[in-house]
Scaffold this active site. Structure first.
Site, PDB file in Angstrom:
ATOM      1  N   LYS A  86      -2.595  -2.285   2.653  1.00 39.90           N
ATOM      2  CA  LYS A  86      -1.253  -2.505   2.850  1.00 39.90           C
ATOM      3  C   LYS A  86      -0.789  -2.540   4.360  1.00 39.90           C
ATOM      4  O   LYS A  86      -1.763  -3.093   4.918  1.00 39.90           O
ATOM      5  CB  LYS A  86      -0.323  -1.431   2.132  1.00 39.90           C
ATOM      6  CG  LYS A  86      -0.768  -1.394   0.741  1.00 39.90           C
ATOM      7  CD  LYS A  86      -0.012  -0.397  -0.075  1.00 39.90           C
ATOM      8  CE  LYS A  86      -0.471  -0.233  -1.655  1.00 39.90           C
ATOM      9  NZ  LYS A  86       0.198   0.244  -2.419  1.00 39.90           N
ATOM     10  N   SER A 108      -3.293   4.351  -8.310  1.00 32.45           N
ATOM     11  CA  SER A 108      -3.845   5.970  -8.297  1.00 32.45           C
ATOM     12  C   SER A 108      -5.217   6.127  -8.538  1.00 32.45           C
ATOM     13  O   SER A 108      -5.362   7.275  -9.089  1.00 32.45           O
ATOM     14  CB  SER A 108      -2.796   6.653  -8.946  1.00 32.45           C
ATOM     15  OG  SER A 108      -1.491   6.554  -8.422  1.00 32.45           O
ATOM     16  N   GLU A 158       4.161  -5.421  -5.132  1.00 36.35           N
ATOM     17  CA  GLU A 158       5.042  -5.048  -3.830  1.00 36.35           C
ATOM     18  C   GLU A 158       5.530  -6.324  -3.444  1.00 36.35           C
ATOM     19  O   GLU A 158       6.535  -6.516  -2.853  1.00 36.35           O
ATOM     20  CB  GLU A 158       4.302  -4.248  -2.768  1.00 36.35           C
ATOM     21  CG  GLU A 158       4.248  -2.745  -3.314  1.00 36.35           C
ATOM     22  CD  GLU A 158       2.773  -2.001  -2.624  1.00 36.35           C
ATOM     23  OE1 GLU A 158       2.249  -2.681  -1.619  1.00 36.35           O
ATOM     24  OE2 GLU A 158       2.674  -0.872  -3.043  1.00 36.35           O
ATOM     25  N   HIS A 176       0.493  -9.156  -5.622  1.00 38.16           N
ATOM     26  CA  HIS A 176       0.722  -7.721  -5.538  1.00 38.16           C
ATOM     27  C   HIS A 176       2.040  -7.190  -6.160  1.00 38.16           C
ATOM     28  O   HIS A 176       2.929  -8.008  -5.661  1.00 38.16           O
ATOM     29  CB  HIS A 176       0.276  -6.969  -4.226  1.00 38.16           C
ATOM     30  CG  HIS A 176       0.112  -5.560  -4.500  1.00 38.16           C
ATOM     31  ND1 HIS A 176       1.429  -4.857  -4.497  1.00 38.16           N
ATOM     32  CD2 HIS A 176      -0.980  -4.794  -4.482  1.00 38.16           C
ATOM     33  CE1 HIS A 176       0.884  -3.493  -4.700  1.00 38.16           C
ATOM     34  NE2 HIS A 176      -0.395  -3.453  -4.584  1.00 38.16           N
ATOM     35  N   GLU A 194      -2.647  -3.827 -12.684  1.00 36.18           N
ATOM     36  CA  GLU A 194      -2.245  -2.681 -12.135  1.00 36.18           C
ATOM     37  C   GLU A 194      -0.833  -2.296 -12.646  1.00 36.18           C
ATOM     38  O   GLU A 194       0.289  -3.159 -12.154  1.00 36.18           O
ATOM     39  CB  GLU A 194      -1.728  -3.255 -10.567  1.00 36.18           C
ATOM     40  CG  GLU A 194      -3.093  -3.500  -9.683  1.00 36.18           C
ATOM     41  CD  GLU A 194      -2.928  -2.961  -8.364  1.00 36.18           C
ATOM     42  OE1 GLU A 194      -3.874  -2.264  -7.868  1.00 36.18           O
ATOM     43  OE2 GLU A 194      -2.121  -3.522  -7.707  1.00 36.18           O
ATOM     44  N   ASN A 235      -7.082  -2.008  -0.412  1.00 32.47           N
ATOM     45  CA  ASN A 235      -5.801  -2.688  -0.147  1.00 32.47           C
ATOM     46  C   ASN A 235      -5.097  -1.713   0.882  1.00 32.47           C
ATOM     47  O   ASN A 235      -4.584  -0.614   0.477  1.00 32.47           O
ATOM     48  CB  ASN A 235      -4.806  -2.893  -1.389  1.00 32.47           C
ATOM     49  CG  ASN A 235      -3.481  -3.587  -0.712  1.00 32.47           C
ATOM     50  OD1 ASN A 235      -3.286  -3.906   0.295  1.00 32.47           O
ATOM     51  ND2 ASN A 235      -2.641  -3.528  -1.708  1.00 32.47           N
ATOM     52  N   GLY A 271       0.723   4.234  -6.369  1.00 36.08           N
ATOM     53  CA  GLY A 271       1.121   4.838  -5.323  1.00 36.08           C
ATOM     54  C   GLY A 271       1.872   6.113  -5.767  1.00 36.08           C
ATOM     55  O   GLY A 271       2.620   6.981  -5.329  1.00 36.08           O
TER      56      GLY A 271
HETATM   57  C1  PEP Z   1      -2.216  -0.887  -5.094  1.00 33.67           C
HETATM   58  O1  PEP Z   1      -1.440  -1.126  -4.034  1.00 33.67           O
HETATM   59  O2  PEP Z   1      -2.961  -1.818  -5.265  1.00 33.67           O
HETATM   60  C2  PEP Z   1      -2.656   0.378  -5.367  1.00 33.67           C
HETATM   61  C3  PEP Z   1      -3.529   0.473  -6.628  1.00 33.67           C
HETATM   62  O3  PEP Z   1      -2.116   1.409  -4.894  1.00 33.67           O
HETATM   63  P1  PEP Z   1      -2.758   3.067  -5.189  1.00 33.67           P
HETATM   64  O4  PEP Z   1      -4.332   3.166  -5.128  1.00 33.67           O
HETATM   65  O5  PEP Z   1      -2.251   3.785  -3.968  1.00 33.67           O
HETATM   66  O6  PEP Z   1      -1.877   3.497  -6.406  1.00 33.67           O
END
Ligand code: PEP
Length: 274
Positions: free
Chosen positions: A24, A235, A120, A118, A190, A22, A196
């Site tokens: 973003k 992460s 976000e 997601h 998630e 992703n 992040g």
């Molecule tokens: C995400 O935004 O779906 C995600 C898993 O981000 P990150 O790997 O940066 O934690």
């Protein structure tokens, strides 16, 4: 409607590992081209590096750029195993929805999948479970693969509310999916506190939550629950991705930050191949 096996968007539902990146709101067209110039050779190298070993698993690989880079990434990955996904879509096929993009628009471009819900989008753009309940079937019925994100906040986990949150999201968001299409849904667990932050769930926390999500899907349809792919996201790095995909209920990763570097994303794909 049953999915057409020839429709490229319907990736395997036999729980082949799936690694999705992703991006973003990162990478312009030019940056995406430069990325693919490094990522595709790295991916090739890994495949060749298997040295004819037929024992290694294959993995589905999906890149999810911003809308503006979709066409570029689709064109440049046509001759590769990489599929391309969007990061959001509107639930209606057309209409007066300024700034939105529809499923038919994505289909016309050659997109194969769509990230939905997601955290976000839920947090900053008021994405609701009610809208997701319409988005998931709209995406599936067009032959695309939804990657539905679910997960709890840190406060919810500390308050012992993780299962309640996951139950609410899974049961509402999948409520309108026809039974025959359920196996083609991909769910990404998630935990919001891991996105992040550099703080991953432990393998035990991820396996426990994902087994719970699988049981919720089994509650709709036992066989679909066995077949549906469920990813861990939060992460993920080349160093930790392998430990998640090795767990019994975890079928791959949704990767944010570490997917922005071609070499680290290729290394995560490598880790998923076991
Ligand atoms: C995400 O935004 O779906 C995600 C898993 O981000 P990150 O790997 O940066 O934690």
């Amino acid at each position: 409607m049953m999915p057409d096996a020839d429709v490229p968007g319907h990736l395997s539902s036999i729980r082949l590992p799936l690694i999705a990146g992703n991006w973003k709101m990162h990478l312009t067209n030019e940056q995406a081209k430069a990325y693919l110039g490094r990522f595709l050779p790295a991916l090739n190298e890994l495949t060749r590096g298997q040295g004819g070993s037929t024992k290694r698993r294959t993995a589905d690989v999906v890149l999810c750029p911003a809308f503006t880079a979709l066409r570029t990434v689709i064109e440049l990955t046509l001759d590769s195993p990489v599929r391309v996904g969007a990061q959001n879509v509107h639930q209606d096929p057309e209409g007066a929805f300024t700034g939105e993009v529809s499923v038919p628009m994505l289909v016309e471009l050659g997109v194969s999948s769509v990230i939905l819900g997601h955290s976000e989008r839920r947090q900053h753009f008021s994405e609701t479970d009610g809208a997701l309940q319409r988005k998931v079937p709209a995406v599936l019925e067009a032959g695309l693969m939804p990657i539905l994100c679910v997960g709890e906040t840190e406060d919810e986990r500390e308050a012992g509310e993780t299962e309640r949150k996951l139950r609410q999201q899974v049961q509402v968001d999948l409520a309108q999916v026809e039974d025959g299409l359920l196996p083609f849904v991909v769910i990404a667990y998630e935990p919001i506190w891991a996105i992040g932050t550099g703080k991953t769930a432990t393998p035990e926390q991820a396996q426990e939550a994902i087994a719970f999500v699988r049981a919720l899907v089994q509650g709709f349809d036992k066989e679909a629950g066995n077949q549906v792919r469920i990813l861990y996201g939060g992460s993920c790095t080349p160093d930790n991705a392998g430990q998640f995909v090795a767990l019994p209920d975890i079928d791959g990763s949704l990767v944010g930050g570490a997917s922005l570097k071609a070499e680290s994303f290729a290394a995560i794909v490598e880790a998923a191949r076991g």
